[in-house]
Design a protein around this motif. Structure first.
Motif, short mmCIF file in Angstrom:
data_model
loop_
_atom_site.label_atom_id
_atom_site.label_comp_id
_atom_site.label_asym_id
_atom_site.label_seq_id
_atom_site.Cartn_x
_atom_site.Cartn_y
_atom_site.Cartn_z
N ASN A 81 0.82 -1.22 0.00
CA ASN A 81 0.00 0.00 0.00
C ASN A 81 0.85 1.27 0.00
OD1 ASN A 81 -2.60 -1.03 -0.14
ND2 ASN A 81 -2.71 -1.41 2.07
N LYS A 87 0.32 2.94 -6.61
CA LYS A 87 -0.50 4.14 -6.42
C LYS A 87 -0.78 4.84 -7.74
CE LYS A 87 0.94 5.23 -1.67
NZ LYS A 87 1.64 6.21 -0.79
N PRO A 97 -3.87 0.89 -2.77
CA PRO A 97 -3.06 0.49 -3.93
C PRO A 97 -3.03 -1.01 -4.16
CG PRO A 97 -1.94 2.16 -2.65
CD PRO A 97 -3.13 1.76 -1.84
#
Length: 232
Positions: A81, A87, A97
């Motif tokens: 993430n 992202k 993400p």
């Protein structure tokens, strides 16, 4: 007369002794038989209990192992993430993400949805003409036919859950850049796509690009407790 009485009594005593011996032999045989049956039953019971204990021990070991690795799994998800590449590839509306990884490997085959996505997101270019587009259903999952499709039981065993596709598109012979742009879009796609063969040929005033490839999916894993019957 007295001698006959003595002989008769001896014969009776012998007969009584024989009957007594037979009775004792029968009783002892019955006791031994019962003891053998009880011993076999107890051995079977002990063996069954060992099997039950072994299954319980296996279940306990699995639960302990799962508890040990769940923290590591959470840490790995947290690291994903924070990945900048994920992202930047997030679709609108996604909050984490790591969802990009799930988008790249769907949990279901759904070859028809992949074909629709291929047509609308990659081949939908005014400069391109779709000559043909075929997406094969996954045998054993979406179709019972084995023709032209790799068996799902085989692909699952090797970790290669594949959707086979092929398409041909054409453009003006002087507009080759549009074919390059299409290949770049396939390369940058979030969805895992492997192009196995590619051919470009000139047909009169147009360039024809023919592509064969595979898309991939990963069946979802289900974690649940189940009851298992252990038979004696």
């Amino acid at each position: 007369m007295a001698a006959q009485d003595v002989a008769l009594r001896k014969r009776q005593q012998i007969a009584n002794a024989n009957r007594m011996m037979f009775t004792w032999v029968a009783v002892i045989s019955a006791v031994v038989g019962i003891a053998i049956v009880v011993s076999l039953f107890l051995l079977q019971k002990a063996w069954f209990n060992e099997k039950v204990l072994a299954e319980k021990s296996k279940t306990a070991s699995t639960l302990v192992h799962n508890n040990e690795v769940i923290g590591q799994l959470k840490d790995e998800v947290r690291v994903l993430n924070t990945n900048d590449a994920l992202k930047s590839a997030m679709a609108p509306g996604e909050s984490e993400p790591v969802q990009v990884v799930l988008d790249a490997l769907p949990s279901e085959a759904n070859s028809s949805a992949f074909g629709s996505s291929l047509q609308e997101k990659f081949l939908n270019d005014p400069a391109l003409t779709i000559e043909s587009l075929n997406v094969d259903p996954v045998a054993g999952v979406e179709s019972q036919s084995d023709s032209n499709v790799q068996d799902a039981s085989t692909t699952a065993g090797t970790g290669e859950n594949q959707i086979t596709f092929r398409f041909a598109v054409s453009t003006d012979v002087n507009n080759s850049s549009v074919l390059k742009r299409l290949l770049q879009k396939l390369e940058r796609s979030i969805r895992a796509i492997d192009i196995t063969t590619l051919a470009v040929e000139t047909q009169g005033t147009k360039l024809v690009l023919t592509v064969d490839g595979n898309a991939f999916y990963e069946p979802a894993k289900t974690v649940e407790l189940k009851d298992k019957t252990v038979k004696p």
